[in-house]
Design a protein around this motif. Structure first.
Motif, mmCIF file in Angstrom:
data_model
loop_
_atom_site.group_PDB
_atom_site.id
_atom_site.type_symbol
_atom_site.label_atom_id
_atom_site.label_comp_id
_atom_site.label_asym_id
_atom_site.label_seq_id
_atom_site.Cartn_x
_atom_site.Cartn_y
_atom_site.Cartn_z
ATOM 1 N N ILE A 160 -3.696 73.630 122.344
ATOM 2 C CA ILE A 160 -3.529 72.389 121.396
ATOM 3 C C ILE A 160 -4.230 72.657 120.119
ATOM 4 N N ALA A 161 -5.430 73.183 120.293
ATOM 5 C CA ALA A 161 -6.251 73.510 119.018
ATOM 6 C C ALA A 161 -5.570 74.713 118.170
ATOM 7 N N ASN A 162 -5.234 75.536 118.731
ATOM 8 C CA ASN A 162 -4.575 76.535 118.154
ATOM 9 C C ASN A 162 -3.481 76.053 117.192
ATOM 10 N N LYS A 163 -2.525 75.393 117.926
ATOM 11 C CA LYS A 163 -1.237 75.092 117.394
ATOM 12 C C LYS A 163 -1.719 74.006 116.217
ATOM 13 N N SER A 164 -2.423 73.162 116.449
ATOM 14 C CA SER A 164 -3.106 71.984 115.347
ATOM 15 C C SER A 164 -3.716 72.623 114.344
ATOM 16 N N PHE A 165 -4.520 73.609 114.406
ATOM 17 C CA PHE A 165 -5.320 74.076 113.300
ATOM 18 C C PHE A 165 -4.252 75.075 112.493
ATOM 19 N N HIS A 166 -3.416 75.608 113.072
ATOM 20 C CA HIS A 166 -2.200 76.411 112.227
ATOM 21 C C HIS A 166 -1.279 75.252 111.627
ATOM 22 N N SER A 167 -1.202 74.116 111.923
ATOM 23 C CA SER A 167 -0.337 73.136 111.370
ATOM 24 C C SER A 167 -1.167 72.529 110.280
ATOM 25 N N PHE A 168 -2.306 72.459 110.392
ATOM 26 C CA PHE A 168 -3.205 72.011 109.308
ATOM 27 C C PHE A 168 -3.135 72.983 107.943
ATOM 28 N N VAL A 169 -3.002 74.234 108.463
ATOM 29 C CA VAL A 169 -2.690 75.268 107.494
ATOM 30 C C VAL A 169 -1.585 74.901 106.585
ATOM 31 N N SER A 170 -0.569 74.760 107.408
ATOM 32 C CA SER A 170 0.812 74.538 106.532
ATOM 33 C C SER A 170 0.860 73.236 105.801
ATOM 34 N N LYS A 171 0.008 72.278 106.137
ATOM 35 C CA LYS A 171 -0.210 71.069 105.550
ATOM 36 C C LYS A 171 -1.113 71.132 104.388
ATOM 37 N N GLY A 172 -1.617 72.368 104.377
ATOM 38 C CA GLY A 172 -2.767 72.443 103.055
ATOM 39 C C GLY A 172 -4.103 71.757 103.163
ATOM 40 N N PHE A 173 -4.563 71.608 104.561
ATOM 41 C CA PHE A 173 -5.774 71.008 104.822
ATOM 42 C C PHE A 173 -6.862 71.902 105.064
ATOM 43 N N LEU A 174 -6.622 73.140 105.771
ATOM 44 C CA LEU A 174 -7.373 74.185 105.910
ATOM 45 C C LEU A 174 -6.638 75.451 105.295
ATOM 46 N N LYS A 175 -7.817 76.460 105.084
ATOM 47 C CA LYS A 175 -7.171 77.758 104.681
ATOM 48 C C LYS A 175 -6.955 78.263 105.911
ATOM 49 N N LYS A 176 -6.107 79.451 105.535
ATOM 50 C CA LYS A 176 -5.611 80.375 106.872
ATOM 51 C C LYS A 176 -6.802 81.025 107.305
ATOM 52 N N GLU A 177 -7.762 81.595 106.574
ATOM 53 C CA GLU A 177 -8.865 82.555 107.039
ATOM 54 C C GLU A 177 -9.848 81.454 107.768
ATOM 55 N N THR A 178 -9.814 80.075 107.571
ATOM 56 C CA THR A 178 -10.786 79.346 108.048
ATOM 57 C C THR A 178 -10.216 78.727 109.486
ATOM 58 N N ALA A 179 -9.051 78.495 109.338
ATOM 59 C CA ALA A 179 -8.241 78.136 110.854
ATOM 60 C C ALA A 179 -8.515 79.455 111.834
ATOM 61 N N SER A 180 -8.381 80.471 111.362
ATOM 62 C CA SER A 180 -8.341 82.010 112.129
ATOM 63 C C SER A 180 -9.846 82.032 112.598
ATOM 64 N N ARG A 181 -10.731 81.883 111.807
ATOM 65 C CA ARG A 181 -12.364 81.915 112.252
ATOM 66 C C ARG A 181 -12.339 80.980 113.281
ATOM 67 N N ARG A 182 -12.132 79.551 113.208
ATOM 68 C CA ARG A 182 -12.291 78.612 114.059
ATOM 69 C C ARG A 182 -11.832 78.948 115.382
ATOM 70 N N VAL A 183 -10.471 79.201 115.297
ATOM 71 C CA VAL A 183 -9.661 79.478 116.653
ATOM 72 C C VAL A 183 -10.344 80.725 117.401
ATOM 73 N N SER A 184 -10.888 81.727 116.486
ATOM 74 C CA SER A 184 -11.340 83.189 117.189
ATOM 75 C C SER A 184 -12.651 82.661 117.766
ATOM 76 N N ARG A 185 -13.425 81.536 117.176
ATOM 77 C CA ARG A 185 -14.806 81.368 118.013
ATOM 78 C C ARG A 185 -14.476 80.444 119.273
ATOM 79 N N LEU A 186 -13.373 79.568 119.130
ATOM 80 C CA LEU A 186 -13.251 78.936 120.119
ATOM 81 C C LEU A 186 -12.849 79.917 121.513
ATOM 82 N N ALA A 187 -11.805 80.917 120.908
ATOM 83 C CA ALA A 187 -11.590 81.834 122.054
ATOM 84 C C ALA A 187 -12.493 82.390 122.719
ATOM 85 N N LYS A 188 -13.593 82.887 121.807
ATOM 86 C CA LYS A 188 -14.656 83.601 122.075
ATOM 87 C C LYS A 188 -15.292 82.826 123.309
ATOM 88 N N LEU A 189 -15.601 81.559 122.939
ATOM 89 C CA LEU A 189 -16.182 80.651 123.870
ATOM 90 C C LEU A 189 -15.512 80.522 125.155
#
Length: 90
Positions: free
Chosen positions: A53-82
């Protein structure tokens, strides 16, 4: 208070944008919290479901212009690491 027509419009737009950003910011924090809580409890299935759910939501926030692509990737990566640490701890 706004005195010109354009500044009145700008004030209205700012209120709408602030409200929208507050919604996305809160949603982002809640999604992240859900993944972290599931990962800390050691439940890999729940963590993966929340991560999906987080991965899908973060990338939809990118398409809406709320997050930058790199920020979303970084956050998703940190969650995956966890989540990957769950296997190593067990």
């Amino acid at each position: 208070m706004a005195n010109h027509k354009s500044s009145e419009k700008r004030a209205r737009q700012t209120l709408k944008k602030t409200e929208r950003n507050r919604f996305y910011r809160t949603r982002l924090k809640n999604i992240t919290r859900d993944v972290r809580a599931a990962a800390e409890s050691g439940d890999k299935e729940a963590a993966l479901a929340a991560f999906k759910i987080a991965n899908k939501s973060f990338h939809s926030f990118v398409s809406k212009g709320f997050l930058k692509k790199e920020t979303a990737s970084r956050r998703v990566s940190r969650l995956a690491k966890l989540i990957n640490k769950i296997d190593q701890a067990a």
